[in-house]
Every structure is written in structure tokens, then in C-alpha cells.
Design a protein around this motif. Structure first.
Motif: not given
Length: 682
Positions: A614-620, A645-664
Motif C-alpha cells: 500500500h502507498g502511505e498517501n493513498d486517498t482513494t 511505501l512512503e510518498d506514494m498514492d493510489h495511482y501509476l504515475r511516472p514520478d512514482q516509478g521507483t516505488e512501482w519498481g520496488q513493488i514489481l
């Protein structure tokens, strides 16, 4: 403790009190890299000048974004503007305005500080929770000269810096002006802004929550879209014959964001007072495109339709801005043109790039001379081609992700099956590189989509494509409740979370086992958002079918989710709350059913390895949905892994590529631990 907060520097996965680091791909097997699927593309927002000579785009390098222009006649390429990542800057788009001017967007991310004027009372739909974004639009010559800001609310009206103005219409027939949405003390305004001087005049005054206007053939506003319910709902209004705005439709919560909405304005009509809309009048099941008379509220003419799939978008002529085709996602992306010659050309281009790919019209150019297309497919993350109408030559220009190797990317097919009640269903099957339809007993990931009023598409997504590239068959079912195939299909899933929806998904998995495609002892389920809910539910309800579950940003407790919606989005009478009461079930009348199909209420029954993300900043879907599940698992003494994941919300965005890489990376390791390594060709 079980909850591990993961900064950008590293990814940690916790199991009980033990922490392990996510490992890399299995040794000695060439696999596609994570950067092929997530993060910023090497090249994006490509467009062509109307005369076909210049191409603009945004190049990503180690320092951030660079706006570039390429001269096709001289072969020279030069930088125009830079947005540095260490200053939290990002270029959001670039397009040509005529042959001599560029329009581009610049966005800055900044932390919300209490009392700074950017706190929660001023939050907008794009807010990150702990961060906000300032957006500005600029115009410049092709060499970067004569740079001007196009209506900065902070400078023009002394508004807070987080208020932004955005382009509403590029006005292709007007070489000197664009239309922009701008804030004002009396509501949002539609302004005509001069791209050479920055001067502007007001064309229309909207409400405080007006989001967009749609114009008629004379470039006058005839439709208006307003945000309602704190940004969680949408209303469409029309300008009647007396010049008054009348509400047409209002959408509750996700019904406007995910499924094809009952009404949506798309573009200019063929005469004054009209617009092109996607709608479902007269109890029609699927969305079709119509010529709509805003002055009377009548649907004058059906333009494009399909009885199976929702028609939801249009193609516009890049020179005249007139609507020339209606488009929709069937199994693949399809466009229907008015002009038979344009249809034949589109079909020919589709054939030229291969049936495994889809094509999209890129920005700019001239359909009668030279234009660009974007080619996307399971083995093509995105490539731009230039087509010369006179010579009939199609030439490659550049890839969006230059590191992609097609040999390491998956293929795709449609898999048909039948539900328990006899309903015919289908889904996408993403196949590891080197495998074929005849490859048997493969390890598989069942990946239901979010929404649930969303849908998957032919070109795939980072999860399906990455996991398949690592050797796992990935199944994405089009279950009842999903979008894109009519409203009856959507509403068949209402009140069926964990029930009919879960059954449709599971029956597809069983059909693939019966067909010999999937190894019954090597299947996991994974999902994000609603898909995360399905994965949570499977962890205690479908222990006979799946060997592990990865629940990403999922709902673990249906009643507590509705409590959160009620508290955060306007109470029991809010549109969002009413929508979820219809779609999920009433938290009072259906209490027993909702608890039966909530993982948090059944933590002691979880019977497979479970990875919670989960992203810590998820508002969805608030992170508390995952944290409460972890707490319940602790109480039940059930092992699990959790990744916050810190500083991550609900969505797939390019500026969250590092976080999504960690998830994958972490999810792939999790699958290897529980169903073994991915398939590889002998």
C-alpha cells in the motif's frame, strides 16, 4: 513489528519480525528490466508541426526533463527548456501552436505545510495527500526565445501559488490564441489568451467547481463540466436557447471515473449550439457517439456505435479540429472514420505495424500530407512512426523506451471461457516470451483489474507485462462489474463483491487449468485497488485454487471502507456514499454479507502466503485498510508480508516509478518463493 515503512532508497519486506531484502531476477535467465515498464519514458509527448518539418518532445535524462525540437530537414535537434528533478520540476506536455510557437506545461511538486495556503481545505483532485502541484503553461519560439507565461493566477490576481490555469482548447484555426481555464474569485473563467503577448479576455464565467467546457462549431461554450461532492463526482450542464446553464447528468463517485458515464462531452458539433457527446439515451446499454443539440437537450443524430462495446472517444483532424472518427476499446483499440479513404488508410497502417499492435494518432501534423502515429503492443512499449501521404512511406522515428528488447517481452491472446451460470466470458492472457498457445502447465498469476468499473486493454499494464516477461502466464479476466461492455454488464456486479465477481474470476482460472495452460500447483492471485480486494478475499475464500496472494491498495473491510467514504466525502447523503452503498451493499441492511466477504473479518481463515502492499498517501483506498488487516493477522497469529511505501498514492504515475519498481521486484520474489521461478524456454 509488521509494518515496514519503505523510503525511496531501499525496499524492505517484513514477515513477522524478520526483514529480508527483495532479490533480483533468477540467475542466468535473460529477463526484461523493470525500467522497461515503469517510471518516466525516455521520450514522451511527441508532436509534429502542422507543416511536418519539426518534431517536439520531452526527453528524460539523469537530471530530469528536457524539451527538445528536431528539424527533419536539417537533421538537427536542440534543447528548448529544462525541468530539473532536484528542484521537483517536471514538464507535463508540449505541443505546437502553428509552425513557429510551442506550448508547454511546467509542474512543481511541493510539500503541503499547515497554514501555507495549500492545506487540506484547498486540496484538488491531483493532490498527493502530503504534497501538492503547481502547474503553469508557457509559450515560446522553437528556439526558446520570446518565452511568456500564459496567465499565471498568482501574478494576475494575487491568488495562492497552488492555483493553476490550464489549456481548454488550442484553437487550431486561430494562430494567436488559445482558450484557458483560469480561477477567479467568482468561479472558474474561460479566457482567450494571446500566445505572443499573454493578454487575455473573458469568454465565459463558470462556477467555483467548473472543470471544463465543450465548444460548438463557432467556438462558443455549449457544454460545461463541474466537479461536485468534493471532487468525487461530476455534473454536466448545457447552455439552453436562453443562454442559461441546465444540468443534464450527475455521476456518483466511481460511476463517472471508471465505467463509461451516462453522458460526456467530447468535441465540437457540426453547427452552432451542438457538440459531439458519448451517451446512452433511450435506455441504450452501450455508449454511442451523438450529435447533441445543447440548446434543446436533444440527441439529433447517432454518429458511431457498437452493440457490444462502449464508444467513448473521438479523433480530431489536427488542422481543423473537426471530429473525424469515433474510437473504442474492443479486444483491441478500434477507430471508425466517416471518410472511407481515411478508414482505408488507418486499416492499412494497422496492417503495416502488425496485428499484435495498436495504433494511435500522435499530436499535430496534417492528415493530407505528413503525420505521426504511436504504435503500442505487448512487445512494443511505444514507438513513433512518420507517415508521408504522398509517397505512402511509413518510417520509424523513435521509441518511447529505448532500452526495450522485444525478444524479452510477452505476447498476448484472448481467452474465452464460460461462467458457472453459462454466461460467456473472456479475458486477456499475457504469455511469457518464447512460449506459445501450445505451451502447457505454466506458472500463472491471475490479475483482476481495479474499479471494479475499470477494464484491461490489449497493450497491457506494468504488472501483467512485467510478470509475464519474468516467465509467468498472466490472466486478466473481463468479469461482470467491469467497464467497457455496456451498463448491464457493470450493474451485474453491483452487490457482488466477493460473490459473482469472485466466481467469474475463479472460473477463468479453472478453465485455464482444464485447458492445460496453467499448472494447478503453481498459481497465485494478485491485484491493485479492487483487484487488491479480490486478492485479499481469495486469501481466505479460495485457498483450494491459489497458492499465494498479493493484495495491492486493496479494501480489506467493506463496512469500514464505507465508514471512511461517509466521513471523508460528505456524509450519508453524499453521492460517493450512495454509489458505494449501491455498488457494494448497504452497511446496515447488508452487514452480515459484507462481513462474510471482508478479509479483515476473516483473518483467522487466511490459508495462503499473503503479501500486502500500500502507498502511505493513498486517498482513494486509505492505507488503514491494509494496516487493519495486518493487525488482525497479528491477532490471529497468521504470517504475512507487508510493504508500506512512503510518498506514494493510489495511482501509476511516472514520478512514482521507483516505488512501482520496488513493488514489481518484491512481488516477483514473492511469487518465486511460493510457486517457483517463471517458465523459461528449453
Amino acid at each position: 513489528m509488521n509494518s515496514i515503512r519503505t523510503p525511496l532508497a531501499a525496499v524492505a519486506v517484513a514477515m513477522g519480525c524478520m526483514t529480508i531484502m527483495a532479490g533480483g531476477a533468477q540467475a542466468d535467465v535473460p529477463r526484461a528490466q523493470i525500467s522497461t515498464f515503469v517510471g518516466f519514458e525516455n521520450l514522451r509527448s511527441i508532436g509534429m508541426s502542422p507543416d511536418g518539418r519539426y518534431i517536439s518532445g520531452i526527453l528524460r535524462d539523469d537530471s530530469g526533463d528536457v524539451l527538445i525540437v528536431h528539424d527533419r530537414e536539417t537533421g538537427k535537434t536542440w534543447p528548448v527548456q529544462r525541468a530539473r528533478e532536484d528542484q521537483s520540476l517536471q514538464l507535463t506536455f508540449v505541443m505546437f501552436k502553428g509552425n513557429d510557437r510551442l506550448l508547454f506545461g511546467l509542474q512543481q511538486k511541493y510539500e503541503i505545510v499547515s497554514g501555507s495556503g495549500g492545506g487540506r481545505l484547498g486540496r484538488k483532485a491531483e493532490d498527493d495527500g502530503l504534497f501538492n502541484y503547481v502547474s503553469r503553461v508557457y509559450a515560446s519560439d522553437l528556439d526558446g526565445g520570446n518565452l511568456i507565461s500564459l496567465y499565471d493566477p498568482a501574478e494576475e490576481q494575487n491568488f495562492p501559488r497552488w492555483l493553476s490555469a490550464n489549456i481548454s482548447n488550442i484553437l487550431r484555426s486561430d494562430p494567436d490564441h488559445v482558450l484557458m481555464r483560469t480561477p477567479s474569485t467568482g468561479g472558474v473563467q474561460l479566457r482567450r489568451v494571446n500566445i505572443r503577448t499573454g493578454e487575455s479576455d473573458i469568454l465565459e464565467q463558470g462556477g467555483m467547481r467548473t472543470y471544463e467546457w465543450v465548444l460548438d462549431s463557432e467556438l462558443k461554450p455549449v457544454l460545461r463540466q463541474d466537479m461536485v461532492s468534493g471532487g468525487r463526482g461530476t455534473a454536466w450542464l448545457r447552455k439552453d436557447g436562453n443562454g442559461n446553464w441546465q444540468e443534464i447528468a450527475r455521476f456518483r463517485g466511481a460511476s463517472g471515473a471508471n465505467g463509461a458515464p451516462e453522458f460526456s462531452g467530447l468535441g465540437r458539433g457540426t453547427r452552432p449550439g451542438t457538440a459531439i457527446v458519448s451517451a446512452r439515451p433511450n435506455n441504450r446499454d452501450t455508449n454511442a457517439l451523438y450529435l447533441y443539440d445543447a440548446t434543446t437537450g436533444e440527441y439529433e443524430k447517432e454518429l458511431y456505435s457498437n452493440d457490444t462495446f462502449d464508444v467513448f472517444s473521438v479523433l480530431r483532424d489536427p488542422i481543423t479540429d473537426e471530429v473525424i472518427a469515433g474510437c473504442y476499446n474492443a479486444y483491441k483499440y478500434i477507430c471508425m472514420f466517416d471518410d472511407p479513404k481515411q478508414q482505408a488508410l488507418w486499416n492499412g497502417l494497422s496492417q503495416a505495424v502488425g496485428e499484435e499492435n495498436e495504433i494511435y494518432l500522435a499530436s499535430g501534423g496534417d492528415l493530407d500530407k505528413t503525420f505521426m502515429i504511436l504504435v503500442i503492443g505487448p512487445q512494443e512499449p511505444g514507438a513513433y512512426y512518420i507517415y508521408n501521404v504522398e509517397t505512402r512511406e511509413l518510417s520509424f522515428f523513435q521509441s518511447r523506451r529505448m532500452q526495450a528488447d522485444p525478444a524479452l517481452l510477452p505476447s498476448k491472446e484472448i481467452f474465452d471461457y464460460v461462467a458457472e451460470d453459462g454466461t460467456r466470458l473472456w479475458g486477456y492472457l499475457t504469455i511469457p516470451p518464447g512460449a506459445t498457445k501450445d505451451t502447457k502447465n505454466m506458472p500463472m498469476i491471475t490479475l483482476p483489474h481495479g474499479g471494479p468499473e475499470g477494464r484491461d486493454v490489449w497493450s497491457g499494464d506494468p504488472m501483467s507485462n512485467y510478470w509475464a516477461s519474468q516467465g509467468y502466464l498472466v490472466f486478466q479476466p473481463h468479469f461482470r462489474g467491469g467497464a467497457g461492455t455496456g451498463r448491464k454488464w457493470v450493474e451485474a456486479g453491483w452487490g457482488q463483491w466477493g460473490q459473482l465477481i469472485q466466481s467469474d474470476i475463479n472460473e477463468g482460472t479453472r478453465a485455464l487449468i482444464a485447458a492445460g495452460r496453467a499448472d494447478p500447483n503453481r498459481i497465485c492471485i494478485a491485484g491493485w485497488s479492487h483487484g487488491g480486494y479480490v486478492a485479499f478475499t481469495a486469501s481466505f475464500l479460495n485457498t483450494d485454487l491459489y497458492k499465494c496472494s498479493m493484495a495491492g491498495a486493496g479494501v480489506s473491510d467493506l463496512r469500514k471502507m464505507q465508514d471512511w467514504v461517509r466521513e471523508e466525502q460528505g456524509g450519508r447523503q453524499s453521492m460517493s456514499y450512495k454509489y458505494w452503498a449501491n455498488a457494494i451493499g448497504d452497511p446496515n441492511d447488508d452487514k452480515g454479507k459484507l462481513d462474510t466477504y471482508s478479509a479483515n473479518r476473516n483473518a483467522d481463515k487466511v490459508g495462503m502466503p499473503l503479501l500486502i502492499v500500500h502507498g502511505e498517501n493513498d486517498t482513494t483506498v486509505p492505507v488503514e485498510q491494509s494496516l487493519m488487516m495486518a493487525k488482525s493477522l497479528d491477532k490471529a497469529n497468521v504470517d504475512y508480508k507487508i510493504m508500506i511505501l512512503e510518498d506514494m498514492d493510489h495511482y501509476l504515475r511516472p514520478d512514482q516509478g521507483t516505488e512501482w519498481g520496488q513493488i514489481l521486484q518484491a512481488s516477483s520474489q514473492f511469487f518465486r518463493e511460493n510457486i517457483g521461478p517463471g517458465w523459461e524456454k528449453e
